[in-house]
Motif scaffolding. Sequence first.
Motif, PDB file in Angstrom:
ATOM      1  N   VAL A 387       0.849  -1.200   0.000  1.00  0.00           N
ATOM      2  CA  VAL A 387       0.000   0.000   0.000  1.00  0.00           C
ATOM      3  C   VAL A 387       0.881   1.245   0.000  1.00  0.00           C
ATOM      4  CG1 VAL A 387      -1.920  -1.144   1.176  1.00  0.00           C
ATOM      5  CG2 VAL A 387      -0.151   0.005   2.538  1.00  0.00           C
ATOM      6  N   ASP A 388       0.322   2.379  -0.415  1.00  0.00           N
ATOM      7  CA  ASP A 388       1.108   3.601  -0.586  1.00  0.00           C
ATOM      8  C   ASP A 388       1.746   4.092   0.709  1.00  0.00           C
ATOM      9  OD1 ASP A 388       0.428   3.492  -3.218  1.00  0.00           O
ATOM     10  OD2 ASP A 388      -1.187   4.971  -3.082  1.00  0.00           O
ATOM     11  N   GLU A 389       1.039   3.973   1.807  1.00  0.00           N
ATOM     12  CA  GLU A 389       1.583   4.412   3.090  1.00  0.00           C
ATOM     13  C   GLU A 389       1.472   3.279   4.104  1.00  0.00           C
ATOM     14  OE1 GLU A 389      -0.168   8.029   4.358  1.00  0.00           O
ATOM     15  OE2 GLU A 389       0.441   9.153   2.568  1.00  0.00           O
ATOM     16  N   PRO A 390       2.381   2.304   4.008  1.00  0.00           N
ATOM     17  CA  PRO A 390       2.295   1.133   4.889  1.00  0.00           C
ATOM     18  C   PRO A 390       2.759   1.445   6.307  1.00  0.00           C
ATOM     19  CG  PRO A 390       4.254   0.994   3.536  1.00  0.00           C
ATOM     20  CD  PRO A 390       3.512   2.208   3.067  1.00  0.00           C
ATOM     21  N   PRO A 391       2.332   0.647   7.287  1.00  0.00           N
ATOM     22  CA  PRO A 391       2.823   0.817   8.661  1.00  0.00           C
ATOM     23  C   PRO A 391       4.261   0.294   8.769  1.00  0.00           C
ATOM     24  CG  PRO A 391       1.415  -1.114   8.524  1.00  0.00           C
ATOM     25  CD  PRO A 391       1.355  -0.460   7.173  1.00  0.00           C
ATOM     26  N   VAL A 392       4.930   0.636   9.853  1.00  0.00           N
ATOM     27  CA  VAL A 392       6.291   0.132  10.074  1.00  0.00           C
ATOM     28  C   VAL A 392       6.254  -1.361  10.353  1.00  0.00           C
ATOM     29  CG1 VAL A 392       8.293   0.235  11.606  1.00  0.00           C
ATOM     30  CG2 VAL A 392       7.131   2.345  10.921  1.00  0.00           C
ATOM     31  N   SER A 393       5.265  -1.794  11.135  1.00  0.00           N
ATOM     32  CA  SER A 393       5.195  -3.199  11.538  1.00  0.00           C
ATOM     33  C   SER A 393       4.142  -3.963  10.739  1.00  0.00           C
ATOM     34  CB  SER A 393       4.868  -3.294  13.029  1.00  0.00           C
ATOM     35  OG  SER A 393       4.663  -4.633  13.414  1.00  0.00           O
ATOM     36  N   LEU A 394       4.483  -5.186  10.384  1.00  0.00           N
ATOM     37  CA  LEU A 394       3.543  -6.082   9.709  1.00  0.00           C
ATOM     38  C   LEU A 394       2.351  -6.408  10.598  1.00  0.00           C
ATOM     39  CD1 LEU A 394       5.529  -8.872   7.822  1.00  0.00           C
ATOM     40  CD2 LEU A 394       3.618  -7.547   6.912  1.00  0.00           C
ATOM     41  N   LEU A 395       2.588  -6.429  11.904  1.00  0.00           N
ATOM     42  CA  LEU A 395       1.549  -6.836  12.846  1.00  0.00           C
ATOM     43  C   LEU A 395       0.351  -5.891  12.831  1.00  0.00           C
ATOM     44  CD1 LEU A 395       3.845  -7.766  15.880  1.00  0.00           C
ATOM     45  CD2 LEU A 395       2.792  -9.327  14.227  1.00  0.00           C
ATOM     46  N   LYS A 396       0.568  -4.666  12.347  1.00  0.00           N
ATOM     47  CA  LYS A 396      -0.525  -3.698  12.328  1.00  0.00           C
ATOM     48  C   LYS A 396      -1.452  -3.894  11.136  1.00  0.00           C
ATOM     49  CE  LYS A 396       1.818  -0.162  15.034  1.00  0.00           C
ATOM     50  NZ  LYS A 396       2.247   1.253  15.104  1.00  0.00           N
ATOM     51  N   GLY A 397      -1.067  -4.796  10.234  1.00  0.00           N
ATOM     52  CA  GLY A 397      -1.925  -5.104   9.085  1.00  0.00           C
ATOM     53  C   GLY A 397      -1.983  -3.994   8.063  1.00  0.00           C
ATOM     54  N   GLY A 492     -11.681 -15.924  12.491  1.00  0.00           N
ATOM     55  CA  GLY A 492     -10.268 -16.220  12.167  1.00  0.00           C
ATOM     56  C   GLY A 492      -9.686 -15.290  11.132  1.00  0.00           C
ATOM     57  N   ALA A 493     -10.525 -14.332  10.668  1.00  0.00           N
ATOM     58  CA  ALA A 493     -10.084 -13.480   9.562  1.00  0.00           C
ATOM     59  C   ALA A 493      -8.850 -12.653   9.898  1.00  0.00           C
ATOM     60  CB  ALA A 493     -11.230 -12.573   9.127  1.00  0.00           C
ATOM     61  N   GLU A 494      -8.871 -11.953  11.025  1.00  0.00           N
ATOM     62  CA  GLU A 494      -7.767 -11.066  11.353  1.00  0.00           C
ATOM     63  C   GLU A 494      -6.465 -11.831  11.514  1.00  0.00           C
ATOM     64  OE1 GLU A 494      -8.538  -8.394  14.512  1.00  0.00           O
ATOM     65  OE2 GLU A 494     -10.207  -7.416  13.497  1.00  0.00           O
ATOM     66  N   GLU A 495      -6.541 -12.986  12.190  1.00  0.00           N
ATOM     67  CA  GLU A 495      -5.339 -13.802  12.360  1.00  0.00           C
ATOM     68  C   GLU A 495      -4.854 -14.330  11.021  1.00  0.00           C
ATOM     69  OE1 GLU A 495      -3.817 -17.747  14.788  1.00  0.00           O
ATOM     70  OE2 GLU A 495      -5.674 -16.742  15.388  1.00  0.00           O
ATOM     71  N   LYS A 496      -5.784 -14.761  10.198  1.00  0.00           N
ATOM     72  CA  LYS A 496      -5.403 -15.273   8.880  1.00  0.00           C
ATOM     73  C   LYS A 496      -4.847 -14.159   7.998  1.00  0.00           C
ATOM     74  CE  LYS A 496      -8.485 -19.281   8.582  1.00  0.00           C
ATOM     75  NZ  LYS A 496      -9.678 -19.857   7.903  1.00  0.00           N
ATOM     76  N   ILE A 497      -5.440 -12.972   8.113  1.00  0.00           N
ATOM     77  CA  ILE A 497      -4.934 -11.834   7.346  1.00  0.00           C
ATOM     78  C   ILE A 497      -3.462 -11.577   7.693  1.00  0.00           C
ATOM     79  CG2 ILE A 497      -5.071  -9.304   7.158  1.00  0.00           C
ATOM     80  CD1 ILE A 497      -8.130  -9.621   7.264  1.00  0.00           C
ATOM     81  N   GLU A 501      -0.571 -11.947   4.959  1.00  0.00           N
ATOM     82  CA  GLU A 501       0.224 -10.760   4.637  1.00  0.00           C
ATOM     83  C   GLU A 501       1.704 -10.996   4.935  1.00  0.00           C
ATOM     84  OE1 GLU A 501      -1.221  -7.057   6.198  1.00  0.00           O
ATOM     85  OE2 GLU A 501      -2.427  -6.817   4.393  1.00  0.00           O
ATOM     86  N   ALA A 502       1.993 -11.690   6.039  1.00  0.00           N
ATOM     87  CA  ALA A 502       3.386 -12.002   6.388  1.00  0.00           C
ATOM     88  C   ALA A 502       4.022 -12.882   5.320  1.00  0.00           C
ATOM     89  CB  ALA A 502       3.453 -12.682   7.752  1.00  0.00           C
ATOM     90  N   GLU A 503       3.246 -13.878   4.827  1.00  0.00           N
ATOM     91  CA  GLU A 503       3.771 -14.774   3.784  1.00  0.00           C
ATOM     92  C   GLU A 503       4.019 -14.010   2.484  1.00  0.00           C
ATOM     93  OE1 GLU A 503       0.851 -17.830   3.518  1.00  0.00           O
ATOM     94  OE2 GLU A 503       1.565 -18.921   5.302  1.00  0.00           O
TER      95      GLU A 503
END
Length: 850
Positions: A387-397, A492-497, A501-503
Amino acid sequence: LLFRVGDFYETFGEDAIKASGVLGIILTKRNNGGSDVELAGFPHHSLDIYLPKLVKAGYRVAICEQLEKPSKEKKIVKRGVTEVVTPGIAIDDKLLHHKTNNYLASIYYDLKTRIGIALLDISTGEFLVAEGNEYYLDKILKSFNPSEIILSKSQKKQFLKRFGEGYYHFGLDEWIFTTDYTSEKLLDFFKVNTLKGFGIENMDAAHIAAGSILHYLESNEQTNVRQVHKISRIHTEDFIWLDRFTIANLELIDSNHATGVPLIQILDRTTSPMGARMMKKWTLMPLVDKSRITARLDKTEFLLRDQELRNALFQSVKQIGDLERLVSKIPMGKINPRELRQLSSALSKTQDIKSTLSHTEYSGFKALADIINPCTQLQSKINESIVDEPPVSLLKGEVIKLNISQELDELKYVVSNSKDLLIDIQKTESEKTGITNLKIGFNNVFGYYLEVTNKYKDRGLVPDNWIRKQTLTNAERYITEELKQLEAKILGAEEKISVIEAELFADLVQYSGDYIESILITAKAIAELDCLLSFSILAEHNKYCKPIIDDTKEIDIKNGRHPVIEKHLPLGEAYVPNDIYLSNDDQQIIMITGPNMSGKSAILRQTALIVIMAQMGCYVPAEYARIGIVDKLFTRVGASDNISSGESTFMVEMNETASIMNNISSRSLILLDEIGRGTSTYDGISIAWSIAEYLHEHDDLRPKTLFATHYHELNELSHSFNRIKNFNVSTKEVGTKVIFLRKLVEGGSKHSFGIHVAKMAGMPKEIVKRASTLLGHLEEKALSLQNDERTIEKSSPSVEHIVTHQLGFFDSSDERSHAIIDQLELVDINSMTPIECMMKLHELKKLMEE
């Protein structure tokens, strides 16, 4: 050891005591049926705050992470050390200075007295090796200033004896430093059968040093370092030899004074961190190849003439950031989503730079443009995925864009539209069954459910495929297959997301890894351009001239200025420029005399700095400069001691001077300031005279030398040696005042005006007045002795004489002096007690009074 326990990193025992002191966190204790164990911890999300503090305090930190997610079924979570951080292998931005390389060094002493050294900056991928003696090693360590040095435990004593505790060091087992083991490491790491392609095949000691670094990385969990794609040899013959004394004396990188300004602070107008790091290397390693120097000067001149081009390139380079360190995080898995997007943005700017350089008329810039690879495919891949303005951490989705993964898109749709999806099911089922007051609810026992009141249940409207889960007083609760599927998706959506996203992000990072080498080469080209832009800006702002570089053995500078001093003069005061001409053939050694505070040292230093700047490829502070290539530059400037090593000021002076005399060449430039001042007058003049004579008569080398001195007697040398010329820094006496004109003129000086300088320094008037009286008496005494001259004999056939006079304690013409001397000769101090010494002193005093 930082041990991950839930949401905290804990330390135990002695580690806890150390950590609490360094980090300022609370030290607690816990007793589990045995002795008390100290504990100190901090939240895991604060690692970036606390880890740098521990490393900067000199600790090596191992990070033990949870390798699996906690669950109700697993009481003990598997853990393991995932990273070891030491000063030399840090990658975290908070542990690094963006304008300075962070080198890990390895040193190996072989039996042939050659020393191998390897230097690795894991944050930029730079891997260098060299071999030489201890003198050379000293120079390398001063130039590269490693954050950490590793060496064999058995060789630590040898290293510490020479270099002391000035460097952070760590000892490894001796078996690591063997030819077979380290060579295998190198060949395996670079996936080659021979090291010939790197030009280091015959450097056995360097192989061992380099291989031990690879072992060290592996043992500290740094196994994926694809940014290290080559190993290079430091060719000393390609650069001006600057030993550690010269680097320190000329204040190239650091000042010896708290308020001082080093040369790099004047030169560095770079806008990127990688440009700043390269500028520091260029300053410490000026070139000796005429064609390479001229190429840099020509590029600088081109930029200087084309202001529009310079401004366009300046703005583009300014927006690139630290491309080197960004890409070096990729193989180590340390790059975050925002940095990956930043990488794409930086590469797009390199595309602009490549296009701009390609359209210039100068072939040198077109060649530079050819090196730059914007990696457009990688840019597209990143821009399409992140995304154009991603967060620093992957955990924030919210990292991966839509249309990359169908499953991810569905899950995101479910999360953002879950309420609407549930209402849709409610409406659909209500219409199908005719149950108008159908409700959807949720509880923790069986999740989402459909609730039907008894009124509609008794009518037989509930379909057979609904599954009854709960009976209430006036209602029944059911579930359906469709509702359970939606429930699974929602819960389970948020956990799966996060997992998906990590993969996808990991795949993108891996894809980026194929471009590491190209990006690092591009980064080097951008850094070079940044330095050249800095040179052009510097030349314009400070009115520098383009030096002429040739193969003669001459240095000819007209109206040269000191680049640092001229920028820090009091308001309204102009720097007084000076000419310097040195030639191996006719004006090899210039003896510079003159008063204290007149500017002798400034003239010496500015000559050296002009030569260094010219051979860096930079314009110089002068009206005209012609520099015959200098291959070695030595200085002996100022007074300092090394009391901790038992070395006096004079010993340090002689060490530095001896180092110069043993390493001179025909293209050397030597700056000697006040040689011999740390000892008696006789000794000092003798040493200074002998050094000047040695430099003049040394075979065919004839190194160019500037010799500043207070020993006016050395002016006599010009009568005997045709290539020694006398100059002095002029002054003007107005009454009792002395005005320093700071202009170098031919001829020797006869005065030092030390008493005048003492007065300027605020010395009490009584002392200044008494010193002036004593000086008058001593000068009269010296004049009376001129008919009884003492000579220093020259070793060459044509013997010359020099007038010197060493002041004594006693007047040889006084009979009382003879009587006291006779008494002193009879004294055996070693056998006397303190009281006997006092009695003898009393006796001598009475004798003098009589």
